[in-house]
Write an enzyme that holds these catalytic residues in place. Structure first.
Site, mmCIF file in Angstrom:
data_model
loop_
_atom_site.group_PDB
_atom_site.id
_atom_site.type_symbol
_atom_site.label_atom_id
_atom_site.label_comp_id
_atom_site.label_asym_id
_atom_site.label_seq_id
_atom_site.Cartn_x
_atom_site.Cartn_y
_atom_site.Cartn_z
ATOM 1 C CE1 TYR A 1 -6.612 -6.402 5.436
ATOM 2 C CE2 TYR A 1 -7.032 -7.255 3.330
ATOM 3 C CZ TYR A 1 -6.115 -6.974 4.125
ATOM 4 O OH TYR A 1 -4.995 -7.897 3.676
ATOM 5 C CG HIS B 1 0.357 -7.324 -2.902
ATOM 6 N ND1 HIS B 1 0.587 -6.386 -2.469
ATOM 7 C CD2 HIS B 1 -0.481 -8.602 -2.557
ATOM 8 C CE1 HIS B 1 -0.412 -6.553 -0.999
ATOM 9 N NE2 HIS B 1 -0.837 -8.335 -1.338
ATOM 10 C CB SER C 1 -3.459 -16.275 0.520
ATOM 11 O OG SER C 1 -2.452 -17.208 -0.199
ATOM 12 C CD GLU C 2 -3.311 -9.838 0.788
ATOM 13 O OE1 GLU C 2 -4.224 -8.496 1.663
ATOM 14 O OE2 GLU C 2 -2.475 -9.730 0.061
ATOM 15 C CD GLN C 3 -7.948 -11.820 -5.053
ATOM 16 O OE1 GLN C 3 -8.178 -12.497 -6.339
ATOM 17 N NE2 GLN C 3 -8.070 -10.933 -5.913
#
Length: 352
Positions: A177, A182, A256-258
């Site tokens: 993944y 961003h 949030s992804e991290q």
């Protein structure tokens, strides 16, 4: 006339006896052996002690039943005649090794003593030291070779034994993944080009891995957190792309992804992390402690390529290091799904 008379007279009688002190004595050799190196010069000396008055003493060197030419010198020491017969060997050859006889002839008897010239014994100490050092040298050399060429050795082994692998059966869908920042000011082009162009070109097309990249493989309109959580759980690795100044200023909090990726890597220990920095990060103090821990544990790879290179290959040092941290080989499940529509496996995930 039948009368007896007593008569006496003197008779001079000379007797010849053998006295030990008159017998020649061989001082050297004394039936011994000598080690001589091949090709060396060597002198053999026969020392004989004799009576100075005995002029009939003959001393010779014999080898293979032949009398050898030798130099003879006489001298008198402490009332004794010392005879030295020297045999000169200018260069030892194979034919010169063997048993040499020193023969002494006198009017009383013949005496013989010998000396044997042998090849020198091999230096056992050198062999012992060599026997101990050689394995140590091989071990050290092997460790150094493995240390500096570990990545190449592992990748070669994977490629050579890939046909023996039965594939990965952990029911994961993706090999990695890709987590990237961003809309980072000043680095949008660099980040998106690396993520959407280079990573798929090298890892997917050239190496056969299957990546999940948010913004490419997700379906618009779905909840990002839900997608990220599911995709991370379905991936064997998480590739985290880092940029300079990412956590400075107003971006101190983790994305949030991290948070999900780090939670999976540190807490659940389900996913291994690959850290890649696209530009040299000079100060890691602003980075969250969890990422600093991952950097210390797994290390960090630095990409220094340029996008003007149109033929970047998976065999360069950077991509070898990335491949080394990736799964040993793409799973059969990943390869089967690689060319299927995205909507298929997303719907499959949402149904499951």
């Amino acid at each position: 006339m039948g009368k007896e008379y007593n008569i006496s007279r003197a008779i001079k009688l000379i007797t010849f006896g053998i006295s030990k002190k008159n017998i020649p004595d061989i001082i050297y050799p004394n039936n011994n052996s000598i080690e001589v190196k091949p090709g060396s010069r060597f002198d053999l000396v026969c020392n004989v002690s004799a009576d100075p008055l005995d002029k009939e003493v003959i001393v010779t060197w014999m080898f293979n039943n032949e009398v050898l030419d030798a130099d003879e010198k006489d001298k008198v020491v402490s009332g004794k005649r010392i005879i030295d017969v020297k045999l000169n060997i200018s260069k030892m050859k194979d034919r010169d090794y063997g048993k040499y006889l020193c023969e002494v002839w006198s009017k009383h008897e013949r005496q013989v003593a010998y000396v044997v010239l042998n090849y020198p014994d091999p230096n056992v100490q050198i062999y012992v030291i060599g026997g101990l050092i050689s394995p140590l040298f091989i071990i050290v050399a092997s460790l150094l070779i493995y240390k500096f060429f570990k990545v190449d050795i592992i990748l070669w082994y994977r490629d050579s034994c890939q046909h023996l692998s039965k594939g990965i059966s952990d029911e994961k869908v993706y090999d990695a993944y890709v987590l990237y920042p961003h809309n980072v000011s000043g680095y949008v082009y660099l980040t998106e080009t690396f993520v959407f162009k280079l990573l798929p070109e090298i890892l997917e097309k050239q190496c056969g891995y299957k990546l999940f990249i948010l913004g490419r493989d997700d379906v618009p309109g779905q909840a990002v957190i839900t997608i990220v959580d599911k995709m991370i759980k379905l991936s064997r690795r998480v590739i985290i792309i880092l940029m300079p100044d990412l956590y400075c200023g107003g971006m101190q909090s983790l994305l949030s992804e991290q948070e999900l990726a780090i939670y999976s890597a540190l807490i659940q220990e389900e996913t291994k992390v690959i850290l890649i920095q696209l530009d040299k990060i000079k100060d890691f103090n602003s980075m969250p402690e969890s990422l600093r821990y991952l950097k210390q544990k797994h290390g960090i790879l630095t990409w220094r390529g340029t996008f003007t290179e149109t033929t970047e290959m998976a065999t360069t040092r950077f991509w070898k290091n990335v491949r080394y941290q990736m799964p040993a080989s793409p799973s059969s499940l990943s390869q089967d799904l690689h060319f299927l529509p995205i909507t298929f496996h997303l719907s499959q995930i949402s149904d499951g």
